[in-house]
Scaffold this active site. Sequence first.
Site, PDB file in Angstrom:
ATOM      1  N   HIS A 109      13.448   6.317 -17.154  1.00 59.93           N
ATOM      2  CA  HIS A 109      12.197   6.725 -16.737  1.00 59.93           C
ATOM      3  C   HIS A 109      12.297   8.174 -16.532  1.00 59.93           C
ATOM      4  CE1 HIS A 109       9.667   3.002 -16.848  1.00 59.93           C
ATOM      5  NE2 HIS A 109      10.888   2.597 -16.782  1.00 59.93           N
ATOM      6  N   ASP A 151      10.717  16.517 -14.454  1.00 61.69           N
ATOM      7  CA  ASP A 151       9.931  15.192 -14.465  1.00 61.69           C
ATOM      8  C   ASP A 151      10.232  14.541 -15.596  1.00 61.69           C
ATOM      9  OD1 ASP A 151       8.655  13.070 -13.167  1.00 61.69           O
ATOM     10  OD2 ASP A 151       6.774  14.430 -12.680  1.00 61.69           O
TER      11      ASP A 151
HETATM   12  P1  ADQ Z   1       7.139   7.288 -10.599  1.00 65.58           P
HETATM   13  O1  ADQ Z   1       7.020   8.154  -9.307  1.00 65.58           O
HETATM   14  O2  ADQ Z   1       7.392   5.867 -10.616  1.00 65.58           O
HETATM   15  O3  ADQ Z   1       8.142   8.060 -11.397  1.00 65.58           O
HETATM   16  P2  ADQ Z   1       4.813   8.871 -11.716  1.00 65.58           P
HETATM   17  O4  ADQ Z   1       4.798   9.468 -13.218  1.00 65.58           O
HETATM   18  O5  ADQ Z   1       5.258  10.330 -10.787  1.00 65.58           O
HETATM   19  O6  ADQ Z   1       5.737   7.887 -11.576  1.00 65.58           O
HETATM   20  O7  ADQ Z   1       3.633   8.473 -11.270  1.00 65.58           O
HETATM   21  C1  ADQ Z   1       3.274   8.161  -9.903  1.00 65.58           C
HETATM   22  C2  ADQ Z   1       2.312   7.179  -9.815  1.00 65.58           C
HETATM   23  O8  ADQ Z   1       1.869   6.846  -8.395  1.00 65.58           O
HETATM   24  C3  ADQ Z   1       0.956   7.426 -10.408  1.00 65.58           C
HETATM   25  O9  ADQ Z   1       0.389   6.004 -10.938  1.00 65.58           O
HETATM   26  C4  ADQ Z   1       0.268   7.758  -9.116  1.00 65.58           C
HETATM   27  O10 ADQ Z   1      -1.060   7.918  -9.358  1.00 65.58           O
HETATM   28  C5  ADQ Z   1       0.665   7.108  -7.965  1.00 65.58           C
HETATM   29  N1  ADQ Z   1       0.925   8.082  -6.689  1.00 65.58           N
HETATM   30  C6  ADQ Z   1       1.223   9.054  -6.702  1.00 65.58           C
HETATM   31  N2  ADQ Z   1       0.987   9.618  -5.375  1.00 65.58           N
HETATM   32  C7  ADQ Z   1       0.177   8.483  -4.728  1.00 65.58           C
HETATM   33  C8  ADQ Z   1      -0.515   8.393  -3.519  1.00 65.58           C
HETATM   34  N3  ADQ Z   1      -0.254   9.361  -2.718  1.00 65.58           N
HETATM   35  N4  ADQ Z   1      -1.044   7.237  -3.281  1.00 65.58           N
HETATM   36  C9  ADQ Z   1      -1.107   6.323  -4.274  1.00 65.58           C
HETATM   37  N5  ADQ Z   1      -0.451   6.504  -5.386  1.00 65.58           N
HETATM   38  C10 ADQ Z   1       0.112   7.388  -5.729  1.00 65.58           C
HETATM   39  C11 ADQ Z   1       9.038   7.692 -12.627  1.00 65.58           C
HETATM   40  C12 ADQ Z   1       9.656   9.216 -13.309  1.00 65.58           C
HETATM   41  C13 ADQ Z   1       8.329   9.509 -13.796  1.00 65.58           C
HETATM   42  C14 ADQ Z   1       7.703   9.021 -15.077  1.00 65.58           C
HETATM   43  C15 ADQ Z   1       7.412   7.491 -14.228  1.00 65.58           C
HETATM   44  C16 ADQ Z   1       7.250   6.231 -15.305  1.00 65.58           C
HETATM   45  O11 ADQ Z   1       9.941   9.871 -12.089  1.00 65.58           O
HETATM   46  O12 ADQ Z   1       8.658  10.889 -14.579  1.00 65.58           O
HETATM   47  O13 ADQ Z   1       6.510   9.074 -15.408  1.00 65.58           O
HETATM   48  O14 ADQ Z   1       8.456   6.803 -13.565  1.00 65.58           O
HETATM   49  O15 ADQ Z   1       7.938   6.439 -16.385  1.00 65.58           O
END
Ligand code: ADQ
Length: 467
Positions: free
Chosen positions: A161, A369
């Site tokens: 990811h 990212d």
């Molecule tokens: P992640 O941190 O799992 O990262 P990301 O793509 O950054 O995923 O998405 C974050 C998720 O959390 C989103 O659905 C967002 O809406 C939610 N989120 C963020 N802040 C929030 C808050 N304050 N309250 C509630 N929800 C919140 C890893 C990788 C990324 C990749 C994903 C998926 O680091 O680059 O996109 O996995 O593969």
Amino acid sequence: MGGFCLNRLVLVSNRVADIEKQAQSGGLAVALGDALRSIGGVWFGWDGNVIEEGVTTAVKETVQDNVTIATVSMTDRDYEEYYLGFSNKVLWPVFHYRLDLCEFESAYFEGYRRVNKFFAGALKPILRDDDVIWAHDYHLMSLAAELRALGANQKIGFFLHIPFPPPEMLLAVPLHDWLLEVLFQFDVLGFQTSTDTNNFRRCVCKYAKGQVHDDGRIEAFGRTVLALEFPISIDVDEFAAMANTPKASLQIARLNRRTVVRSHIIGVDRLDYTMGLPERFKAFRRLLEMYPEHMKAVTFMQIAQPTRVEVEAYDSIRMELEELSGAINGEFSDFDWTPLRYIHRTMPRDTLAGLFRGCEVGLVTPLRDGMNLVAKEYVAAQDEEDPGVLILSRFAGAAEELQEALIVNPYDIDHIANAMQTALHMPLHERRERNSALLKRIKTHDARHWRESFLAVLTSCVHGKAA
Ligand code: ADQ
């Protein structure tokens, strides 16, 4: 599972998401929970509990319809060495190109191997011969090797990811050659972008004299793997629907209640040093300095979800942001206007959806990212008749697909400030054009497309073939 037949699916990830509560957990839980429910299977991983060293616990299984959730607990030593240590103080920073934040201790590496072996040992008795196994993320890179050592002969896929670093950066991971070798025990390796896949290929060529084929196969260590990109996405229709409910409209109305403010800029991220948050705060300050027309007319809301609080680097970024937001508000606020709202909390997904729709600019500027699902959520949430503008870092994986966003260099404060200025003044016809191109792309390449294309490749690949 549209178009191809699949045996039982076994998902393995460090944490098992609560697929019953997917409305709150979002992203991955939705994408994978749907797949599990439609074809049936098992989700295996850590239950989030840390137990004392020496205490033994059995695998806990809960079955609901055709889905089994199987979890194990982890000892405090495992948590320290495998989770906080090798995963989050070595792999996470290095794979995000932050060699300066890498902290290595040899116990971390031992912990990583130990927990991957422990996971494999707990999973193996649950497996059936014709299962298809799909492991997720940087915590589990040696899982296939440990499963193979126990005699598992199933097809095993892996999806990373986060980014995969270029060869010069990978060198900073002690035992990087071991990491490459264990990855070859999988059958399919999925990456977010072509940059990541190419970096992996370059690493294998450079450090393992691998042979790369045009169709994505790579030979090394006496094995062949298929290494391809599968950009992850969201369930666009579900998110769009969430942004267009009476509750969401109420929220948008509340945003606009203070009539002095004309436009809203929003950022939503996990509070991580990879997200470029200090640069983003400084860019907002530059916007106000360079374009004073926005005084009392614009607010920037940053919602940052607390995460990995035990790791020191996260503490310093939190303090830096508190200081910066205090300084910016101290300098620019007025009795009827607070320019920056910094919220250090988790928010319900439907609240986020409404806020995305109500904000004219979405600011997604990570320094590095894997993909960034917030960028896609922001696009999905927009009103197609009067959409907002996405500002996106060129170093987010999402930038490979979302070229109609305003693409910025997240290190260049003035560049971000100017992009905010462009976004705030963008005419309706241009906003519509950009949004409709973005929306079209994420609708065709949504979460379902992601998981089905990965599983189609995994189920049809020639398994375990030696080079
Ligand atoms: P992640 O941190 O799992 O990262 P990301 O793509 O950054 O995923 O998405 C974050 C998720 O959390 C989103 O659905 C967002 O809406 C939610 N989120 C963020 N802040 C929030 C808050 N304050 N309250 C509630 N929800 C919140 C890893 C990788 C990324 C990749 C994903 C998926 O680091 O680059 O996109 O996995 O593969």
